[in-house]
Scaffold this motif. Sequence first.
Motif, PDB file in Angstrom:
ATOM      1  N   SER A   7       1.023  -1.228   0.074  1.00  0.00           N
ATOM      2  CA  SER A   7       0.031   0.073   0.049  1.00  0.00           C
ATOM      3  C   SER A   7       0.861   1.213   0.076  1.00  0.00           C
ATOM      4  O   SER A   7       2.029   1.188   0.248  1.00  0.00           O
ATOM      5  CB  SER A   7      -1.011  -0.048   1.172  1.00  0.00           C
ATOM      6  OG  SER A   7      -0.124   0.110   2.207  1.00  0.00           O
ATOM      7  N   GLY A   8       0.242   2.360  -0.249  1.00  0.00           N
ATOM      8  CA  GLY A   8       0.983   3.423  -0.051  1.00  0.00           C
ATOM      9  C   GLY A   8       1.489   4.153  -1.663  1.00  0.00           C
ATOM     10  O   GLY A   8       1.959   5.328  -1.600  1.00  0.00           O
ATOM     11  N   GLY A   9       1.222   3.754  -2.687  1.00  0.00           N
ATOM     12  CA  GLY A   9       1.318   4.328  -3.858  1.00  0.00           C
ATOM     13  C   GLY A   9       0.344   5.189  -4.108  1.00  0.00           C
ATOM     14  O   GLY A   9      -0.364   5.592  -3.443  1.00  0.00           O
ATOM     15  N   GLY A  10       0.713   5.892  -5.382  1.00  0.00           N
ATOM     16  CA  GLY A  10      -0.207   7.025  -5.900  1.00  0.00           C
ATOM     17  C   GLY A  10       0.567   8.090  -6.796  1.00  0.00           C
ATOM     18  O   GLY A  10       1.592   7.757  -7.263  1.00  0.00           O
ATOM     19  N   LEU A  11      -0.218   9.100  -6.878  1.00  0.00           N
ATOM     20  CA  LEU A  11       0.643   9.944  -8.008  1.00  0.00           C
ATOM     21  C   LEU A  11       1.039  11.157  -7.146  1.00  0.00           C
ATOM     22  O   LEU A  11       0.600  11.715  -6.114  1.00  0.00           O
ATOM     23  CB  LEU A  11      -0.589  10.686  -8.662  1.00  0.00           C
ATOM     24  CG  LEU A  11      -0.451  11.756  -9.783  1.00  0.00           C
ATOM     25  CD1 LEU A  11       0.703  11.443 -10.833  1.00  0.00           C
ATOM     26  CD2 LEU A  11      -1.670  12.396 -10.113  1.00  0.00           C
TER      27      LEU A  11
END
Length: 125
Positions: A7-11
Motif C-alpha cells: 500500500s501507499g502508492g499514488g500520484l
Amino acid sequence: QVQLVESGGGLVQPGGSLRLSCSASGFDLRYYTIGWFRQAPGKEREGVSYISSGSGRKYYADSAKGRFTISRDMFKHTVYLEMNTLKPEDTAVYYCAATYWDEATWPETYDYDYWGQGTQVTVSS
C-alpha cells in the motif's frame, strides 16, 4: 498462509515523497529476506532495495541510493520503503516479495517465493 499486501502508492510530483508499506502475514519476518521490486511498462522487473533476515542488513540499487530507505517493524509485521526526491523514471508498479533466506547473501529475483499484488507509483507534474 503467506500473504504480502502493498500500500501507499499514488500520484506524486517530481521531487515529492511516498512511503510504501508491505504488510506481511503467515510467516516470521526474522527468517525472511524482503525485497522491493518495480516494473515499468515495457521493462523488466528490477530489484530496488532489500532487507535481510536476521540482523536486517540493507541493500540499495544504484537508482535508489541516497533517495530510498528500507526499514521493517517486527511488531507490525511490516516492511517500508521510504522514497524521497522522486523522479519520473521512478514511475512503476512496486512489489514486495519474501523468501526464506540466510542473511549472509542476497537472493536472486527468482529465489523469491512470495509476492504481493503491487502498488502503482506515478511521478508526474
